[in-house]
Design a protein around this motif. Structure first.
Motif, PDB file in Angstrom:
ATOM      1  N   TYR A 121       0.782  -0.931  -0.135  1.00  0.00           N
ATOM      2  CA  TYR A 121       0.244  -0.474  -0.083  1.00  0.00           C
ATOM      3  C   TYR A 121       0.730   1.179   0.178  1.00  0.00           C
ATOM      4  O   TYR A 121       0.514   2.050  -0.603  1.00  0.00           O
ATOM      5  CB  TYR A 121      -1.288   0.360   1.315  1.00  0.00           C
ATOM      6  CG  TYR A 121      -1.870  -1.293   1.139  1.00  0.00           C
ATOM      7  CD1 TYR A 121      -2.896  -1.088  -0.182  1.00  0.00           C
ATOM      8  CD2 TYR A 121      -1.796  -2.049   1.980  1.00  0.00           C
ATOM      9  CE1 TYR A 121      -3.826  -2.259   0.561  1.00  0.00           C
ATOM     10  CE2 TYR A 121      -3.477  -2.860   2.122  1.00  0.00           C
ATOM     11  CZ  TYR A 121      -4.133  -2.997   1.285  1.00  0.00           C
ATOM     12  OH  TYR A 121      -5.271  -3.848   0.959  1.00  0.00           O
ATOM     13  N   GLY A 122       1.910   1.189   0.912  1.00  0.00           N
ATOM     14  CA  GLY A 122       3.028   2.142   1.218  1.00  0.00           C
ATOM     15  C   GLY A 122       3.951   2.464  -0.171  1.00  0.00           C
ATOM     16  O   GLY A 122       3.476   3.822  -0.943  1.00  0.00           O
ATOM     17  N   TYR A 123       3.882   1.387  -0.722  1.00  0.00           N
ATOM     18  CA  TYR A 123       4.705   1.559  -1.679  1.00  0.00           C
ATOM     19  C   TYR A 123       3.748   2.003  -3.221  1.00  0.00           C
ATOM     20  O   TYR A 123       4.416   2.912  -3.760  1.00  0.00           O
ATOM     21  CB  TYR A 123       5.434   0.499  -2.532  1.00  0.00           C
ATOM     22  CG  TYR A 123       6.178  -0.166  -3.691  1.00  0.00           C
ATOM     23  CD1 TYR A 123       7.833  -0.618  -3.677  1.00  0.00           C
ATOM     24  CD2 TYR A 123       5.872  -0.219  -5.093  1.00  0.00           C
ATOM     25  CE1 TYR A 123       8.638  -0.222  -4.830  1.00  0.00           C
ATOM     26  CE2 TYR A 123       6.326  -0.820  -6.054  1.00  0.00           C
ATOM     27  CZ  TYR A 123       8.021  -0.335  -5.392  1.00  0.00           C
ATOM     28  OH  TYR A 123       8.863  -0.639  -6.778  1.00  0.00           O
ATOM     29  N   ARG A 124       2.991   1.463  -3.099  1.00  0.00           N
ATOM     30  CA  ARG A 124       1.763   1.961  -4.544  1.00  0.00           C
ATOM     31  C   ARG A 124       1.714   3.261  -3.862  1.00  0.00           C
ATOM     32  O   ARG A 124       1.704   4.268  -4.983  1.00  0.00           O
ATOM     33  CB  ARG A 124       0.267   1.684  -4.228  1.00  0.00           C
ATOM     34  CG  ARG A 124      -0.386   1.834  -5.734  1.00  0.00           C
ATOM     35  CD  ARG A 124       0.236   0.630  -7.242  1.00  0.00           C
ATOM     36  NE  ARG A 124      -1.016   0.866  -7.876  1.00  0.00           N
ATOM     37  CZ  ARG A 124      -0.596   1.769  -8.981  1.00  0.00           C
ATOM     38  NH1 ARG A 124       0.668   2.395  -9.241  1.00  0.00           N
ATOM     39  NH2 ARG A 124      -1.667   1.564  -9.724  1.00  0.00           N
ATOM     40  N   ALA A 125       1.656   3.775  -2.865  1.00  0.00           N
ATOM     41  CA  ALA A 125       1.813   5.737  -2.737  1.00  0.00           C
ATOM     42  C   ALA A 125       2.330   6.405  -3.670  1.00  0.00           C
ATOM     43  O   ALA A 125       2.035   7.128  -3.571  1.00  0.00           O
ATOM     44  CB  ALA A 125       1.167   5.773  -1.495  1.00  0.00           C
ATOM     45  N   LEU A 126       3.734   5.882  -2.956  1.00  0.00           N
ATOM     46  CA  LEU A 126       4.949   5.997  -3.143  1.00  0.00           C
ATOM     47  C   LEU A 126       4.761   6.274  -4.731  1.00  0.00           C
ATOM     48  O   LEU A 126       5.599   7.392  -5.557  1.00  0.00           O
ATOM     49  CB  LEU A 126       6.021   5.352  -3.186  1.00  0.00           C
ATOM     50  CG  LEU A 126       6.122   6.069  -1.547  1.00  0.00           C
ATOM     51  CD1 LEU A 126       7.565   4.416  -0.929  1.00  0.00           C
ATOM     52  CD2 LEU A 126       6.645   6.789  -1.249  1.00  0.00           C
TER      53      LEU A 126
ATOM     54  N   ARG B  70     -15.751  -4.780  -9.472  1.00  0.00           N
ATOM     55  CA  ARG B  70     -14.909  -6.262  -9.238  1.00  0.00           C
ATOM     56  C   ARG B  70     -13.754  -6.671  -9.770  1.00  0.00           C
ATOM     57  O   ARG B  70     -13.041  -6.634 -10.820  1.00  0.00           O
ATOM     58  CB  ARG B  70     -15.702  -6.720 -11.076  1.00  0.00           C
ATOM     59  CG  ARG B  70     -17.052  -6.831 -10.902  1.00  0.00           C
ATOM     60  CD  ARG B  70     -17.960  -7.306 -12.226  1.00  0.00           C
ATOM     61  NE  ARG B  70     -19.730  -6.875 -11.655  1.00  0.00           N
ATOM     62  CZ  ARG B  70     -21.002  -7.616 -12.353  1.00  0.00           C
ATOM     63  NH1 ARG B  70     -20.287  -7.979 -13.952  1.00  0.00           N
ATOM     64  NH2 ARG B  70     -22.132  -8.203 -12.201  1.00  0.00           N
ATOM     65  N   PRO B  71     -13.101  -6.308  -9.054  1.00  0.00           N
ATOM     66  CA  PRO B  71     -11.779  -6.766  -8.971  1.00  0.00           C
ATOM     67  C   PRO B  71     -11.384  -7.906  -9.932  1.00  0.00           C
ATOM     68  O   PRO B  71     -11.826  -9.048  -9.627  1.00  0.00           O
ATOM     69  CB  PRO B  71     -11.063  -6.551  -7.453  1.00  0.00           C
ATOM     70  CG  PRO B  71     -11.965  -7.252  -6.785  1.00  0.00           C
ATOM     71  CD  PRO B  71     -13.484  -6.882  -7.756  1.00  0.00           C
ATOM     72  N   ARG B  72      -9.477  -7.800 -10.658  1.00  0.00           N
ATOM     73  CA  ARG B  72      -9.894  -9.221 -11.530  1.00  0.00           C
ATOM     74  C   ARG B  72      -8.114  -9.689 -10.758  1.00  0.00           C
ATOM     75  O   ARG B  72      -7.349 -10.875 -10.918  1.00  0.00           O
ATOM     76  CB  ARG B  72      -9.692  -8.880 -13.078  1.00  0.00           C
ATOM     77  CG  ARG B  72     -11.061  -8.575 -13.763  1.00  0.00           C
ATOM     78  CD  ARG B  72     -11.791  -9.268 -14.216  1.00  0.00           C
ATOM     79  NE  ARG B  72     -12.363  -8.651 -15.209  1.00  0.00           N
ATOM     80  CZ  ARG B  72     -14.069  -9.302 -14.577  1.00  0.00           C
ATOM     81  NH1 ARG B  72     -14.497  -9.678 -13.497  1.00  0.00           N
ATOM     82  NH2 ARG B  72     -15.198  -8.958 -15.456  1.00  0.00           N
ATOM     83  N   SER B  73      -7.691  -8.828 -10.355  1.00  0.00           N
ATOM     84  CA  SER B  73      -6.184  -9.331  -9.234  1.00  0.00           C
ATOM     85  C   SER B  73      -6.019  -8.248  -8.017  1.00  0.00           C
ATOM     86  O   SER B  73      -6.750  -7.831  -7.486  1.00  0.00           O
ATOM     87  CB  SER B  73      -5.408  -8.662 -10.612  1.00  0.00           C
ATOM     88  OG  SER B  73      -5.453  -7.162  -9.735  1.00  0.00           O
ATOM     89  N   VAL B  74      -4.865  -9.228  -7.511  1.00  0.00           N
ATOM     90  CA  VAL B  74      -4.701  -8.453  -5.570  1.00  0.00           C
ATOM     91  C   VAL B  74      -4.770  -7.152  -6.328  1.00  0.00           C
ATOM     92  O   VAL B  74      -4.327  -6.545  -5.700  1.00  0.00           O
ATOM     93  CB  VAL B  74      -3.233  -9.213  -5.731  1.00  0.00           C
ATOM     94  CG1 VAL B  74      -2.688  -8.611  -4.202  1.00  0.00           C
ATOM     95  CG2 VAL B  74      -3.448 -10.628  -5.460  1.00  0.00           C
ATOM     96  N   GLU B  75      -3.786  -6.733  -7.753  1.00  0.00           N
ATOM     97  CA  GLU B  75      -3.410  -5.605  -8.074  1.00  0.00           C
ATOM     98  C   GLU B  75      -4.509  -4.525  -7.585  1.00  0.00           C
ATOM     99  O   GLU B  75      -4.931  -3.475  -7.442  1.00  0.00           O
ATOM    100  CB  GLU B  75      -3.277  -5.121  -9.727  1.00  0.00           C
ATOM    101  CG  GLU B  75      -1.208  -5.683  -8.711  1.00  0.00           C
ATOM    102  CD  GLU B  75      -1.065  -7.173  -9.376  1.00  0.00           C
ATOM    103  OE1 GLU B  75      -1.874  -8.273  -9.249  1.00  0.00           O
ATOM    104  OE2 GLU B  75       0.046  -7.739  -8.377  1.00  0.00           O
ATOM    105  N   ASP B  76      -5.589  -5.083  -8.602  1.00  0.00           N
ATOM    106  CA  ASP B  76      -6.265  -4.411  -8.260  1.00  0.00           C
ATOM    107  C   ASP B  76      -7.554  -4.404  -7.125  1.00  0.00           C
ATOM    108  O   ASP B  76      -8.341  -2.907  -6.657  1.00  0.00           O
ATOM    109  CB  ASP B  76      -7.967  -4.925  -9.530  1.00  0.00           C
ATOM    110  CG  ASP B  76      -7.819  -5.198 -10.515  1.00  0.00           C
ATOM    111  OD1 ASP B  76      -6.833  -4.542 -11.418  1.00  0.00           O
ATOM    112  OD2 ASP B  76      -8.610  -5.650 -11.604  1.00  0.00           O
TER     113      ASP B  76
END
Length: 193
Positions: free
Chosen positions: A18-23, A159-165
């Motif tokens: 979560y922090g990585y994606r925010a950065l 409708r997420p298709r992946s963990v990334e979603d």
């Protein structure tokens, strides 16, 4: 033209992504300052295979502060008042408890305390399950003090298709609170087809 400043604090709870994606998202358009706890570095190594040196290379525009450096400008109210938001992503229950009790052991704790006293938006993405009464009381105490407590709970209406979603949904919900415009998830439109 000064870019808006946002602080991204990463603690040792599971969910360092979560922090990585925010950065990743914020460093493009914002003046991002980050503190990564020693516990978070262990978790990131385990969950993402990433070291602090990798983060410095991947995000050259981000200013990284040492968690032991209480002389950092982030520790000062006069500096932090110019900050759009302080994000704790993920927020460990240990950090939650320290901040709720006003205990400053690290720069992360101090930045959260300063955000509360200066009325800078403080968003704490708590990653724990289940919650004990102590966790809930600390969340209530921090909410009363002005923090925004966000559970790391993805929805499924998009409708997420992946963990990334699912990660992007949670990060997007945090960005909505700042607010920061994004297209990380499809918003609910009611019964529209």
């Amino acid at each position: 033209f000064m870019k808006d400043r946002i602080a991204v604090l990463i603690t040792g709870a599971s969910g360092s992504i979560y922090g990585y994606r925010a950065l990743e998202m914020l460093s493009v358009n914002y003046d991002v300052h980050s503190v990564i706890s020693s516990s978070a570095r262990v978790v990131m190594r385990h969950e993402l295979g990433v070291e602090l040196k990798d983060l410095r290379e991947r995000f050259p525009k981000v200013t990284f502060h040492n968690e032991k450096d209480l002389t950092s400008p982030l520790a000062s109210g006069s500096y932090l008042t110019g900050t759009k938001a302080v994000l704790v992503m993920p927020c460990s229950t240990s950090t939650l408890g320290s901040v709720a009790c006003g205990v400053n052991i690290t720069l992360i704790h101090r930045v959260c305390e300063v955000a509360l006293k200066e009325r800078v938006k403080l968003i704490m993405l708590v990653r724990e399950m289940p919650y004990s009464r102590i966790h809930l009381e600390n969340m209530l105490r921090l909410t009363d003090a002005g923090a925004i407590i966000v559970p790391a709970s993805p929805a499924f209406y998009h409708r997420p298709r992946s963990v990334e979603d699912m990660i992007d949904f949670v990060v997007g919900k945090v960005f909505d609170l700042i607010p920061v415009s994004h297209e990380l998830y499809n918003r609910w439109r009611g019964g529209e087809k």
